[in-house]
Design a protein around this motif. Structure first.
Motif, PDB file in Angstrom:
ATOM      1  N   THR A  76     -12.248  -0.025   2.078  1.00 42.48           N
ATOM      2  CA  THR A  76     -11.471  -1.198   2.494  1.00 42.48           C
ATOM      3  C   THR A  76     -12.397  -2.366   2.805  1.00 42.48           C
ATOM      4  O   THR A  76     -13.346  -2.233   3.572  1.00 42.48           O
ATOM      5  CB  THR A  76     -10.614  -0.877   3.730  1.00 42.48           C
ATOM      6  OG1 THR A  76      -9.786   0.253   3.453  1.00 42.48           O
ATOM      7  CG2 THR A  76      -9.734  -2.058   4.093  1.00 42.48           C
ATOM      8  N   VAL A 122       0.820  -1.205   0.000  1.00 40.50           N
ATOM      9  CA  VAL A 122       0.000   0.000   0.000  1.00 40.50           C
ATOM     10  C   VAL A 122       0.859   1.262   0.000  1.00 40.50           C
ATOM     11  O   VAL A 122       0.453   2.302  -0.523  1.00 40.50           O
ATOM     12  CB  VAL A 122      -0.962  -0.010   1.216  1.00 40.50           C
ATOM     13  CG1 VAL A 122      -1.754   1.288   1.299  1.00 40.50           C
ATOM     14  CG2 VAL A 122      -1.915  -1.185   1.110  1.00 40.50           C
ATOM     15  N   ILE A 134      -3.544   4.875   4.374  1.00 38.77           N
ATOM     16  CA  ILE A 134      -4.849   4.890   3.713  1.00 38.77           C
ATOM     17  C   ILE A 134      -5.618   6.155   4.078  1.00 38.77           C
ATOM     18  O   ILE A 134      -6.274   6.774   3.231  1.00 38.77           O
ATOM     19  CB  ILE A 134      -5.652   3.627   4.094  1.00 38.77           C
ATOM     20  CG1 ILE A 134      -4.957   2.368   3.561  1.00 38.77           C
ATOM     21  CG2 ILE A 134      -7.078   3.704   3.526  1.00 38.77           C
ATOM     22  CD1 ILE A 134      -5.513   1.076   4.123  1.00 38.77           C
TER      23      ILE A 134
END
Length: 310
Positions: free
Chosen positions: A94, A39, A81
């Motif tokens: 998510t 990520v 995130i």
């Protein structure tokens, strides 16, 4: 995607829970899917211009990652995130794919694969370690899908219903099921039809299903049928526009009887026709339609065993 917003789904979860199935299904639906993606590299990836500005810019993106991903640290991932979610050009969600430990252990035993966190130990040790490691992500995720009682095809259907590319209308899924075989894990509304007379105890109807005319006529002849259907119809036609007005993209409605072969199937088909008349386009899944009729399951809820009516 409207307004130049890029739709991104981050897919994570326990090893063996079904993440790969989710990503493959999303790819089949037209998503761009990448598994085992760090990520921390999402920001530079999203800053790259697409090769084809028209097609790739509008294509939603699914990024899969889990405890095996290099540099996996839940706290840092969540922080990263959150930073990405501040961008006005991104819509990030998510999804966490969960499963009971005993079922994951069974799946690993069946495939003879080793759990990634238990290469030299019993799989259950690695499962427990991973569950602890992943707990912050599970608690933080927007959506959790528990696959403990799902087959691969069940999971594929769930993903298709929830994530097929939008056409501007709410997606409605109708599922018939048998309570004796478990409640659909992700149903938003459930209607219990076990108050209706049961065709299973009629010898000529027992091998048939709710798709057969004779079964439908028998169920509809129950004195309670008309009033119940009318009230359920009124409720659904009242609720569905409210859900749509609130921006709910997906609604799953379950209709259950004991075995999932007769009453629930007939009523699900009836409501599918009703909703189509109202302008909706529901998908239909008869989960237990092809299961074997079993007396022991149908006795559930009966104080005494019914006699067959020849």
């Amino acid at each position: 995607m409207q307004g130049g917003t890029k739709r991104i789904l981050l897919v994570t979860g326990l090893s063996g829970a079904g993440k790969s199935t989710v990503l493959k299904t999303l790819e089949d639906l037209g998503w761009e899917a990448v598994d085992n993606f760090p990520v921390r590299l999402a920001r530079p990836l999203l800053d790259l211009p697409p090769a084809d500005a028209q097609s790739e810019a509008d294509m939603p993106l699914a990024l899969g990652f889990d405890s095996r991903t290099r540099g996996f640290e839940p706290a840092k991932l969540i922080a990263e995130i959150k930073e990405l979610q501040k961008r006005p050009d991104l819509e990030i969600m998510t999804l966490f794919v969960d499963c009971a430990g005993a079922e994951i252990e069974r799946r690993y035993a069946e495939t003879r694969r080793r759990h990634p966190l238990a290469q030299d130990r019993p799989a259950i040790d690695g499962i427990a370690q991973e569950r602890t490691l992943m707990l912050p992500l599970r608690d933080w995720s927007d959506l959790v899908i528990d696959t403990s009682r799902m087959s691969a095809s069940d999971l594929q259907a769930e993903i298709r219903n929830r994530f097929r590319l939008p056409d501007g209308r709410m997606t409605i899924s109708l599922v018939s099921f048998g309570f004796s075989r478990g409640v659909p894990p992700n149903a938003d509304l459930i209607f219990d039809l076990r108050f209706l007379q049961n065709p299973h105890w009629i010898a000529d109807l027992r091998p048939l299903t709710g798709l057969d005319t004779a079964v439908g006529e028998y169920v509809a002849a129950d004195p309670a049928f008309g009033g119940a259907i009318e009230r359920i119809s009124d409720l659904l036609l009242y609720l569905l526009p409210l859900y749509e007005a609130q921006g709910k993209a997906y609604v799953t409605i379950g209709f259950g009887c004991t075995g999932g072969r007769h009453r629930s199937v007939f009523v699900t088909e009836k409501f599918s026709a009703l909703l189509r008349e109202e302008g909706y386009a529901p998908s239909v899944n008869h989960r237990n339609l092809h299961t074997r009729p079993v007396d022991a399951l149908e006795w559930q809820g009966n104080q005494a065993r019914p006699m067959y009516n020849d």
